[in-house]
Design a protein around this motif. Structure first.
Motif, PDB file in Angstrom:
ATOM      1  N   THR A  52       1.172  -0.869   0.192  1.00 31.43           N
ATOM      2  CA  THR A  52      -0.193  -0.259   0.172  1.00 31.43           C
ATOM      3  C   THR A  52       0.956   1.160   0.537  1.00 31.43           C
ATOM      4  OG1 THR A  52      -1.925  -1.432   1.243  1.00 31.43           O
ATOM      5  CG2 THR A  52      -1.988   1.453   1.506  1.00 31.43           C
ATOM      6  N   LYS A  68      -4.238   1.666  -2.286  1.00 32.20           N
ATOM      7  CA  LYS A  68      -3.925   0.361  -2.390  1.00 32.20           C
ATOM      8  C   LYS A  68      -4.061  -0.024  -3.538  1.00 32.20           C
ATOM      9  CE  LYS A  68      -5.743  -1.025   2.456  1.00 32.20           C
ATOM     10  NZ  LYS A  68      -5.774  -2.620   3.427  1.00 32.20           N
ATOM     11  N   LYS A  85     -11.386  -8.917  -1.876  1.00 34.64           N
ATOM     12  CA  LYS A  85     -11.467  -7.907  -0.372  1.00 34.64           C
ATOM     13  C   LYS A  85     -12.925  -7.858  -0.592  1.00 34.64           C
ATOM     14  CE  LYS A  85     -12.346  -2.967  -2.971  1.00 34.64           C
ATOM     15  NZ  LYS A  85     -12.306  -1.517  -2.518  1.00 34.64           N
ATOM     16  N   GLU A  86     -13.549  -7.341   1.219  1.00 32.64           N
ATOM     17  CA  GLU A  86     -14.487  -7.568   1.280  1.00 32.64           C
ATOM     18  C   GLU A  86     -15.402  -7.142   0.673  1.00 32.64           C
ATOM     19  OE1 GLU A  86     -17.689  -6.755   5.375  1.00 32.64           O
ATOM     20  OE2 GLU A  86     -15.405  -5.852   5.044  1.00 32.64           O
ATOM     21  N   ARG A  89     -12.587  -6.858  -5.566  1.00 31.69           N
ATOM     22  CA  ARG A  89     -11.260  -6.637  -4.765  1.00 31.69           C
ATOM     23  C   ARG A  89     -10.555  -6.077  -5.892  1.00 31.69           C
ATOM     24  NH1 ARG A  89     -10.733 -12.135  -6.485  1.00 31.69           N
ATOM     25  NH2 ARG A  89      -8.815 -12.266  -6.313  1.00 31.69           N
ATOM     26  N   VAL A  90      -9.171  -6.024  -5.024  1.00 28.28           N
ATOM     27  CA  VAL A  90      -7.858  -4.915  -5.482  1.00 28.28           C
ATOM     28  C   VAL A  90      -6.659  -5.229  -6.181  1.00 28.28           C
ATOM     29  CG1 VAL A  90      -6.051  -3.523  -4.227  1.00 28.28           C
ATOM     30  CG2 VAL A  90      -8.637  -4.053  -2.727  1.00 28.28           C
ATOM     31  N   TYR A  92      -3.234  -5.054  -6.346  1.00 28.33           N
ATOM     32  CA  TYR A  92      -2.221  -4.296  -5.125  1.00 28.33           C
ATOM     33  C   TYR A  92      -1.003  -4.470  -6.216  1.00 28.33           C
ATOM     34  CZ  TYR A  92      -4.014  -4.804  -1.068  1.00 28.33           C
ATOM     35  OH  TYR A  92      -5.343  -4.941   0.308  1.00 28.33           O
ATOM     36  N   ASP A 123      -4.269 -14.960   3.396  1.00 25.59           N
ATOM     37  CA  ASP A 123      -4.995 -14.548   4.321  1.00 25.59           C
ATOM     38  C   ASP A 123      -3.975 -15.669   6.132  1.00 25.59           C
ATOM     39  OD1 ASP A 123      -5.066 -17.270   3.243  1.00 25.59           O
ATOM     40  OD2 ASP A 123      -7.408 -17.963   3.740  1.00 25.59           O
ATOM     41  N   TYR A 226      -6.286  -9.439   7.701  1.00 22.30           N
ATOM     42  CA  TYR A 226      -6.504  -9.718   6.000  1.00 22.30           C
ATOM     43  C   TYR A 226      -6.151  -8.569   5.663  1.00 22.30           C
ATOM     44  CZ  TYR A 226      -7.576 -10.932   1.562  1.00 22.30           C
ATOM     45  OH  TYR A 226      -7.268 -10.368   0.347  1.00 22.30           O
ATOM     46  N   GLY A 227      -5.681  -7.874   4.893  1.00 24.82           N
ATOM     47  CA  GLY A 227      -5.444  -6.570   4.790  1.00 24.82           C
ATOM     48  C   GLY A 227      -5.501  -5.538   5.517  1.00 24.82           C
TER      49      GLY A 227
END
Length: 295
Positions: A52, A68, A85-86, A89-90, A92, A123, A226-227
């Motif tokens: 990040t 991010k 992600k919750e 998606r990301v 990175y 995870d 996570y994250g």
């Protein structure tokens, strides 16, 4: 990377003379050069790890932001990883070599923050962190609490490593073998923090509310999820003088002349030339999940 118009960093810096740290006159070129040079000392922590960016395109006094998701304009030779992600998606950034990390500096990324897990098992962390966050400017109390944490870990037969944050406190970092998920690691590290707070109730606390901490040091375990991220080893902080989050020996961390911002862009290479790696063998000492049990 090679190509017309590119220099030895693999790309052509934009506005290299832009001052990012006004009090010390440090420029974007200085930041790029720093990250290009320091990568050899921190590569094992960047490889295959989501990053990040904490960006200050116009310098630290103009304010910054966290990012991010990789911007669309980044070149295709920059490493990347698409992770869930919750709510989606990301994509990175992955700084897989010194050129890529230097490129991020050219984008105004002063501080890279790294996930506690790698891309292949996002995870399952390979690190756990306790962030010692002082409630006042008394760093000696941070050192006392760090010593309590170290003792608690030694009683359990577990290794620990320590780094200055370049800001106000210390990070105590534990290497993990990735056999446990974040939930189990977080439960264990919270229990450890509570034990330390009970051992030093006048010095340490796990109280999240600042108005209830008093002058005690906060044992922050919230990064173990996570994250979440932590400042990279040798990451520069967006503070006057460009202090660096520096891996330390335990005797250094507890010494009377230590401060969390002792080492800077200008001084850290002299240190690296004079001492052996205090975090040598970090991942070779990884803690097994079966050892994450009540002590």
């Amino acid at each position: 990377m090679t190509g017309a118009g590119r220099n030895d960093t693999g790309f052509t810096p934009s506005h290299p003379d832009k001052v990012l740290f006004p009090q010390s006159g440090l420029t974007k070129a200085d930041l790029i050069d720093y990250y290009r040079r320091v990568y050899q000392h921190s590569a094992r922590f960047f490889e295959d790890r989501p990053l990040t960016m904490e960006r200050y395109p116009d310098g630290i006094e103009a304010g910054g932001f966290y990012q991010k998701n990789m911007p669309d304009h980044f070149p295709d030779w920059i490493g990347r990883a698409d992770l869930p992600k919750e709510d989606g998606r990301v994509t990175y950034v992955i700084a897989g070599d010194a050129v890529q990390l230097a490129f991020l500096a050219n984008q105004g990324c002063i501080t890279p923050h790294l996930a506690l897990s790698r891309c292949d098992r996002p995870d399952h962390p390979d690190q756990a962190i306790i962030d010692l966050d002082p409630s006042d400017g008394d760093f000696a109390k941070v050192q006392e609490v760090a010593a309590l944490v170290r003792s608690a870990l030694e009683e359990r037969g577990l290794p620990s490593f320590v780094k200055s944050t370049g800001s106000r406190g210390l990070h105590i970092v534990l290497p993990l073998d990735r056999s446990a998920g974040f939930d189990a690691v977080r439960d264990w590290i919270r229990a450890l923090a509570r034990d330390v707070a009970r051992a030093g109730p006048d010095l340490a606390t796990t109280e999240h509310r600042k108005d209830k901490r008093g002058s005690r040091v906060f044992l922050d375990t919230g990064r173990n999820a996570y994250g979440q991220t932590a400042v990279a080893p040798f990451g520069v902080r967006a503070r006057p003088g460009a202090p660096v989050a520096t891996p330390l020996r335990w005797d250094e961390a507890l010494a009377g002349d230590m401060t969390p911002d002792k080492y800077t862009i200008k001084t850290v290479f002299r240190r690296l030339a004079q001492i052996s790696d205090p975090w040598a063998g970090f991942f070779d000492t990884a803690i097994r999940s079966r050892d994450l049990a009540p002590g």
